[in-house]
Design an enzyme around this catalytic site. Structure first.
Site, PDB file in Angstrom:
ATOM      1  N   ASN A 168     -15.111  11.250  13.851  1.00  0.00           N
ATOM      2  CA  ASN A 168     -15.138  10.651  12.456  1.00  0.00           C
ATOM      3  C   ASN A 168     -16.876  10.411  12.096  1.00  0.00           C
ATOM      4  O   ASN A 168     -17.330  10.874  10.700  1.00  0.00           O
ATOM      5  CB  ASN A 168     -14.661   9.532  12.389  1.00  0.00           C
ATOM      6  CG  ASN A 168     -13.060   9.769  11.741  1.00  0.00           C
ATOM      7  OD1 ASN A 168     -12.745   9.943  10.516  1.00  0.00           O
ATOM      8  ND2 ASN A 168     -12.103   9.949  12.714  1.00  0.00           N
ATOM      9  N   GLY A 215       0.814  -1.131  -0.124  1.00  0.00           N
ATOM     10  CA  GLY A 215       0.002   0.003   0.027  1.00  0.00           C
ATOM     11  C   GLY A 215       0.819   1.367  -0.090  1.00  0.00           C
ATOM     12  O   GLY A 215       1.048   1.833   0.859  1.00  0.00           O
ATOM     13  N   LYS A 218      -6.675   6.375  20.351  1.00  0.00           N
ATOM     14  CA  LYS A 218      -7.042   7.015  19.045  1.00  0.00           C
ATOM     15  C   LYS A 218      -8.591   7.057  18.696  1.00  0.00           C
ATOM     16  O   LYS A 218      -9.137   8.058  18.267  1.00  0.00           O
ATOM     17  CB  LYS A 218      -6.317   6.651  17.942  1.00  0.00           C
ATOM     18  CG  LYS A 218      -6.248   7.526  16.419  1.00  0.00           C
ATOM     19  CD  LYS A 218      -5.098   7.418  15.651  1.00  0.00           C
ATOM     20  CE  LYS A 218      -5.006   8.458  14.537  1.00  0.00           C
ATOM     21  NZ  LYS A 218      -4.140   8.279  13.638  1.00  0.00           N
TER      22      LYS A 218
END
Lengths: 311, 311
Positions: free
Chosen positions: A197, A10, A189
């Protein structure tokens, strides 16, 4: 500079940046590219950074289009979005040897354990990247700011390998925090990611708009408290002070568009499995309910279905 | 035909329709108009209906621009949206005499008790209108279908007056159900309105889109169960069967845009006080939490703030 073989799965804004830093530090880094492969063969991997621009071109650039062509690795950085984790079976398997350290530089929770079980690995590492970095085009990464990474491990047998990797990063100029139990770092987190979010995505709003509404600040805090209680089920202690500090800092931040809202606006699948479902399931297994987080998750499923149905 | 004086506050799709039906039944009905006043003085009140069109013009039309000019009434139909209820102090007071029956033809819960306390009334009635009716323009109402009304009362002293009013409606051709305790009827209507109005508004989706997402059906059902538990605090029994039936019927319905979603799309303030906040507060006062309903309410507050800030 170590003699290890590093692999990056990635090679985007995250994987490309940290892979290039390791390469710059003199390490042997092998990069997997998907649609960018032909472009980087011709034009190299280019990172613009406030630390100085950095390019890797042939023959220095070890670029691949399939992990079957790559050498087995000592350290594999997985920087896919978690929505792509179903590809790991075919992507990761060819790179593994005894004691390979797989590092998941991803959002959410639960992937280290899942990968350890899937590939029968004694340990799997994870990293949380505090970085502002974008992919501008094929093989072209714009590192805007920050870059500190918090790393940890699932499986105590991997602590030595983790410390070694921390040294590799430090010697390549990357700021590193080691938080041995990766799950502690992941819950901390999530404490911000779960409310901000999700709510920003459902309400199509930036953080400043959200923080200007008293009821929504209240809801964000209530969801943070659910995450705090869920974290306790894995012996992760999140203090009330951390919640208050995060809320205060969010209120002071410049208007910020969360990654999930950007995914929605760009019609990309949402990372709800690892950021929501796994957290809810971890807590539920210990008898802890997260009703408001669950309600938000169910709304996000609806939006995610809309995104997937358009594709 | 009774000798009573009827007053209609809010002569729109609901108030205009039922007021016109009562007038057609031979009753003495006095209508309050706001911005439509000059237009109806010139052009009358016109109702298109599948029962036959019906118009009331001067001198038959008793139209007013202020309740101070109206006679004191035996029955007042309040057909404002609940977002306008702060206007009742000035609008309603001039119409009241001993034993005036105020009928709130509005959404949500808690307004009857509030009005009873505010005006020191021994009883206040409420009505739930199962009607498809729109306002096409000034003094022009389009009655598309249905029209049944469920009425009840807060304050047992008003039962006789309620029964009388039910007779007036029946004699004017309106189908009426009397559910003496208005709060029972209000909870049953909230059972559908709380999940479907709110979620459709937050997600900008019609009922068919919502019912196609398994997780969202689950969330809707969980919110309905919260309403069921809240209703028990006022001794209103909602059966599990009613929840299942409503979900099945909603899945079978043609795609439907809820009134709250239409309010959002038309930048009109949302009826969240009476449809959400009052229900949550009623339950909370009896120690019953509605976490998912509360989360939805807090999201709706954010959207409502956006609507109000644009005005």
């Amino acid at each position: 500079m170590s003699k290890k073989v590093f692999a990056v799965i990635g090679t985007g804004a995250i994987g490309g940046y940290y892979g290039a830093r390791l390469h710059h530090g003199g390490n042997d880094v092998h990069f997997l590219f998907n649609s960018d492969y032909q472009h980087v063969i011709a034009n190299g991997l280019n990172v613009n950074s406030h630390y100085g621009d950095y390019s890797i071109s042939a023959p220095d650039l070890k670029a691949y289009h399939s992990t079957s062509d790559m050498p087995k690795a000592d350290v594999v950085l997985v920087a896919l979005k978690t929505t792509q984790n179903h590809l790991l079976e075919s992507l990761l398997r060819p790179l593994l040897k005894t004691n390979t350290l797989v590092m998941l530089l991803q959002n959410g929770i639960g992937a280290e354990q899942e990968v350890a079980e899937q590939f029968h690995l004694p340990f799997v590492g994870g990293g949380l990247c505090f970085i502002c970095s974008n992919k501008l085009g094929p093989g072209h990464i714009d590192h805007i700011d920050y870059g500190r990474i918090t790393i940890g491990i699932y499986g105590d047998a991997g602590i030595a390998a983790l410390e070694d990797f921390a040294t590799d990063l430090t010697q390549s100029g990357v700021e590193v925090d080691v938080d041995q139990h990766i799950i502690d770092a992941r819950w901390k987190k999530l404490l911000w990611n779960v409310p901000f979010n999700g709510l920003s995505t459902v309400l199509n709003a930036d953080t400043a708009e959200m923080m200007s509404c008293e009821e929504l600040v209240n809801l964000s805090k209530e969801i943070m408290i659910e995450v705090q209680q869920a974290a306790r089920t894995t012996n992760t202690d999140i203090t009330d002070t951390l919640i208050e500090t995060m809320l205060l800092n969010t209120a002071k931040m410049k208007p910020y568009l969360t990654s999930m809202l950007l995914d929605r606006r760009n019609h990309r699948e949402l990372e709800i499995q690892y950021m929501y479902k796994n957290a809810i399931d971890l807590a539920k297994a210990q008898g802890v309910a997260m009703p408001k987080t669950q309600a938000l998750y169910e709304q996000l499923c609806f939006i995610n279905n809309q995104i997937k149905s358009v594709k």
